[in-house]
Write an enzyme that holds these catalytic residues in place. Structure first.
Site, PDB file in Angstrom:
ATOM      1  N   HIS A  56       5.812  -3.004   2.587  1.00 52.63           N
ATOM      2  CA  HIS A  56       7.257  -2.966   2.348  1.00 52.63           C
ATOM      3  C   HIS A  56       8.043  -3.547   3.516  1.00 52.63           C
ATOM      4  O   HIS A  56       9.257  -3.756   3.385  1.00 52.63           O
ATOM      5  CB  HIS A  56       7.705  -1.534   2.068  1.00 52.63           C
ATOM      6  CG  HIS A  56       7.152  -0.976   0.794  1.00 52.63           C
ATOM      7  ND1 HIS A  56       7.419  -1.528  -0.437  1.00 52.63           N
ATOM      8  CD2 HIS A  56       6.333   0.084   0.555  1.00 52.63           C
ATOM      9  CE1 HIS A  56       6.801  -0.843  -1.382  1.00 52.63           C
ATOM     10  NE2 HIS A  56       6.122   0.143  -0.808  1.00 52.63           N
ATOM     11  N   ARG A  96      -0.868  -1.845   7.500  1.00 51.81           N
ATOM     12  CA  ARG A  96      -0.900  -1.576   6.069  1.00 51.81           C
ATOM     13  C   ARG A  96      -0.667  -2.900   5.345  1.00 51.81           C
ATOM     14  O   ARG A  96       0.385  -3.523   5.495  1.00 51.81           O
ATOM     15  CB  ARG A  96       0.163  -0.560   5.643  1.00 51.81           C
ATOM     16  CG  ARG A  96       0.115  -0.338   4.120  1.00 51.81           C
ATOM     17  CD  ARG A  96       0.930   0.838   3.663  1.00 51.81           C
ATOM     18  NE  ARG A  96       2.367   0.563   3.632  1.00 51.81           N
ATOM     19  CZ  ARG A  96       3.249   1.316   2.948  1.00 51.81           C
ATOM     20  NH1 ARG A  96       2.833   2.371   2.264  1.00 51.81           N
ATOM     21  NH2 ARG A  96       4.532   1.037   2.984  1.00 51.81           N
ATOM     22  N   GLU A 144      -1.973   7.690  -3.693  1.00 52.30           N
ATOM     23  CA  GLU A 144      -0.541   7.834  -3.985  1.00 52.30           C
ATOM     24  C   GLU A 144      -0.230   7.813  -5.482  1.00 52.30           C
ATOM     25  O   GLU A 144       0.919   7.630  -5.872  1.00 52.30           O
ATOM     26  CB  GLU A 144       0.254   6.735  -3.266  1.00 52.30           C
ATOM     27  CG  GLU A 144      -0.329   5.343  -3.427  1.00 52.30           C
ATOM     28  CD  GLU A 144       0.303   4.319  -2.506  1.00 52.30           C
ATOM     29  OE1 GLU A 144       1.416   4.556  -2.009  1.00 52.30           O
ATOM     30  OE2 GLU A 144      -0.314   3.271  -2.282  1.00 52.30           O
ATOM     31  N   ASP A 177       5.433   7.910  -3.160  1.00 49.83           N
ATOM     32  CA  ASP A 177       4.877   7.375  -4.395  1.00 49.83           C
ATOM     33  C   ASP A 177       4.128   8.454  -5.175  1.00 49.83           C
ATOM     34  O   ASP A 177       4.171   8.478  -6.413  1.00 49.83           O
ATOM     35  CB  ASP A 177       3.938   6.203  -4.099  1.00 49.83           C
ATOM     36  CG  ASP A 177       4.700   4.897  -3.919  1.00 49.83           C
ATOM     37  OD1 ASP A 177       5.628   4.653  -4.704  1.00 49.83           O
ATOM     38  OD2 ASP A 177       4.367   4.143  -3.006  1.00 49.83           O
TER      39      ASP A 177
END
Length: 264
Positions: A50, A75, A154, A180
């Site tokens: 993100h 990530r 998630e 999430d």
């Protein structure tokens, strides 16, 4: 911290040697990363899912984190397993992969993060060799132990498959994404990462990790929540994203200035 100590991160987290607290950075600026790495964080995570990082910026940030004497974790975007091996080549100490929903997803992560016989990681760790000071032969023999592959849990499917995911050889641990997970468990009704249902799922995940001899990581929105997760038994937690910390610090400074100026 020496290169050997940085590269002992994987051994420390596998042995559950004290709860670790990490920074989390999505703003693609290596100098910002350097500043955060000077604080008492145990590691720095670069969020390429993100956040706005590209590969050259991420490689520079990994170098800044290591220069500050800390391990860097990345990530990757969903399904971008090719980037996983490139980030390890750049000297990252671990990879967090989002949306790992099955044992097969976990095996795909292992294939790109571990050298044979565990996986199929391609050879080319030029920056990693520079950072570690290891010879090519020594790195090849130890890389699977020096780095960690972390599967994100998630979704409802991931929770159902958690034992299968943890049972994949080469998966070193899991990372709970509570926002999430709360969306998934509420069927899209709410973002509630601190809800009681999420607490229960997190505690269950820690128990599963202990049963499999693996470690557990999780995201927390702030320091207090991070402390709660450490009490749950997590080995590695995020104490909030850098954007939240930046804005929180700015608000505190502004409010303090207004308060003093007004005489209150």
């Amino acid at each position: 911290m020496s290169a050997a100590e940085i590269d002992g991160f994987a051994d420390r987290i596998r042995k559950h040697q004290g709860g670790m607290i990490s920074a989390w950075v999505g703003i693609p600026d290596a100098m910002l990363v350097n500043h955060l790495a000077q604080e008492a964080f145990d590691a720095v995570v670069l969020d390429m899912q993100h956040g706005m990082w590209d590969m050259p910026a991420a490689a520079n940030a990994v170098a800044q984190v290591r220069l500050a004497g800390k391990p860097a974790i990345a990530r990757i975007p969903v399904g971008d397993f090719a980037s996983a091996s490139r980030l390890l080549d750049a000297g990252a100490s671990g990879i967090i992969a989002p949306m790992i929903n099955s044992a097969e997803d976990a095996r795909a992560l292992v294939r790109t993060t571990k050298y044979p016989p565990l996986g199929e990681r391609s050879w080319g760790p030029s920056l990693a060799l520079n950072h570690t000071g290891l010879s090519a032969d020594a790195y090849l023999k130890t890389a699977n132990e020096l780095t960690v592959a972390i599967a994100m849990i998630e979704t409802r499917a991931a929770l159902d498959a958690i034992d299968g995911i943890l049972g994949v050889v080469g998966i070193d641990g899991i990372f709970i994404g509570p926002s999430d997970l709360s969306i998934a468990l509420s069927n899209g009704d709410q973002v509630a990462p601190n809800a009681a249902e999420i607490d229960s799922a997190m505690k269950h995940a820690v128990s599963c990790c202990r049963a499999h001899g693996k470690f557990a990581c999780a995201f927390a929105g702030d320091g207090e929540r991070a402390g709660e997760l450490l009490k749950f038994g997590f080995d590695f937690v995020i104490a909030g994203a850098e954007t939240a910390q930046l804005r929180s610090g700015a608000r505190r400074a502004i409010n303090a200035a207004r308060r003093v100026a007004s005489g209150n």
